[in-house]
Design a protein around this motif. Structure first.
Motif, short mmCIF file in Angstrom:
data_model
loop_
_atom_site.label_atom_id
_atom_site.label_comp_id
_atom_site.label_asym_id
_atom_site.label_seq_id
_atom_site.Cartn_x
_atom_site.Cartn_y
_atom_site.Cartn_z
N TYR A 226 -8.74 21.34 -15.17
CA TYR A 226 -7.41 20.71 -15.15
C TYR A 226 -6.94 20.39 -16.57
O TYR A 226 -5.81 20.69 -16.96
N TYR A 229 -6.44 23.60 -18.80
CA TYR A 229 -5.22 24.33 -18.42
C TYR A 229 -3.99 23.78 -19.15
O TYR A 229 -3.06 24.52 -19.47
N GLN A 230 -3.99 22.48 -19.40
CA GLN A 230 -2.82 21.88 -20.05
C GLN A 230 -2.77 22.20 -21.54
O GLN A 230 -1.78 21.91 -22.21
N THR A 253 -5.97 25.63 -7.88
CA THR A 253 -4.80 24.75 -8.08
C THR A 253 -4.94 23.90 -9.34
O THR A 253 -3.96 23.50 -9.94
N GLY A 255 -6.04 25.10 -12.07
CA GLY A 255 -5.66 25.98 -13.18
C GLY A 255 -6.57 27.18 -13.40
O GLY A 255 -6.37 27.94 -14.34
N GLY A 297 -2.83 26.62 -10.94
CA GLY A 297 -2.25 25.47 -11.65
C GLY A 297 -1.27 24.65 -10.83
O GLY A 297 -0.61 23.76 -11.36
N SER A 298 -1.19 24.92 -9.52
CA SER A 298 -0.14 24.25 -8.73
C SER A 298 -0.41 22.75 -8.50
O SER A 298 0.49 22.04 -8.05
N GLN A 300 -1.11 20.81 -11.00
CA GLN A 300 -0.84 20.18 -12.29
C GLN A 300 0.37 19.26 -12.19
O GLN A 300 1.39 19.64 -11.63
#
Ligand SMILES: Cc1cc2nc3c(=O)[nH]c(=O)nc-3n(C[C@H](O)[C@H](O)[C@H](O)COP(=O)(O)O)c2cc1C
Length: 302
Positions: A226, A229-230, A253, A255, A297-298, A300
């Motif tokens: 998570y 991914y950012q 989800t 990421g 990534g949904s 996030q």
């Protein structure tokens, strides 16, 4: 029909599951069995330059919520391993060669040899928690990781994956790997841990300290994916405690673009890949999700 194809760099996977390094990935027969049983690809056992026996027994125990191992990177050495790899007929599924080394020169030599041996990508093990001088000893230093990845990239053509440890500030290390040209981040390796035998008043493992894997580490792996991914644009391969289809989708989800499966082979048998794929498809159908890629990534919350 749901579409669970995914891509990591130039590699297309018919499903997002790869066998994680260290689990049945040392002989041509074991890798062939796993590929036939439904994984989208295989990561080999981590291989070094010379043969290595690993730590003394016991090297693995099952604890309440996961597995604890201190194998100590046993392997036959790259030259013997590559002869084994020649015996593997590919069935067009990707093989990723995992390597471990004590310094940059060794990483280059191993990666070049893996590439010459025909692998589709090389995974740099920068994260083993129980082998002094290797793995996590190197992979916690962003500058060192940057230097290793950059020089390996200069000397190879296949995609390079950097497998990271959760002991470091994993985001800083992931950013360093991306800046150096890494094609993907693999997160995470096992988490340093131990178990004690109260009756004997001794640690269980021969090496005393080991790496924790399986269901207990899923929340740690999810947070790492998570956060990474950012901060990076390259694909992330999620790993850690993925046992059922729902775990796999949670990582997507968070990421992850693809996933690695290790301890689930111990818990569910060699068909774990096929079982997890079926469970993922069932959930996606029920939720009316047509393609896996749209889920990445949904979860996030930017
Ligand atoms: C017995 C065992 C051996 C492992 N050997 C390696 C290895 O050689 N190289 C590596 O990068 N990771 C190794 N790992 C770590 C796994 O690849 C994976 O990162 C970790 O187990 C977390 O995934 P899991 O919870 O699905 O098992 C090993 C794990 C286990 C349980």
């Amino acid at each position: 029909m749901v579409d669970i194809n995914t891509r990591i760099s130039e590699i297309t996977l018919e499903n997002p599951l790869l066998l994680a390094s260290g689990i049945l990935g040392q002989t041509a027969d074991s890798m062939k069995n796993i590929l036939e049983s439904g994984m989208g690809g295989v990561v080999t056992k981590s291989i070094g330059l010379e043969p290595r026996e690993g730590h003394s027994n016991p090297t693995m125990i099952e604890t309440e919520h996961g597995l604890l191992n201190a194998m100590g990177l046993p392997n036959p050495g790259i030259d013997v391993f590559l002869k084994e790899l020649k015996n593997l007929s590919r069935e067009s599924k990707p093989i990723i060669g995992s390597v471990f080394a004590g310094d940059k020169e060794e990483f280059i030599e191993l990666s070049v040899k893996m590439e010459e041996g025909g692998v589709d990508a090389v995974e740099l093990n920068l994260s083993c928690p129980h082998a002094e001088g290797y793995g996590a000893a190197i992979g916690t230093d962003p500058e060192l990781v940057k230097d290793i990845v950059r020089t390996v990239k200069r000397n190879t053509k296949v995609p390079i994956f950097a497998k990271l440890t959760p002991f470091s500030d994993i985001v800083d290390v992931a950013v360093a790997a991306e800046e150096a040209g890494s094609d993907a981040i693999v997160a995470i390796n096992t988490v340093q841990a131990m178990a004690i035998n109260f009756e004997t008043r001794k640690p269980f493992l021969g090496n005393q300290v080991g790496g924790y894997s399986g269901p207990a580490i899923k929340p740690i792996g999810l947070k790492c994916v998570y956060d990474i991914y950012q901060n990076v644009d390259i694909p992330i391969i999620g790993c850690g405690g993925i046992t059922y289809g729902r775990d796999a989708l949670e990582y997507i989800t968070a990421g992850a673009s693809a996933l690695q499966i290790g301890s689930a082979i111990y818990y569910r048998g060699k068909d774990a890949g096929a079982l997890i794929v079926e469970e993922m498809k069932d959930i996606m159908e029920k939720e009316d999700i047509k393609s896996l890629v749209e889920l990445i990534g949904s979860a996030q919350q930017f």
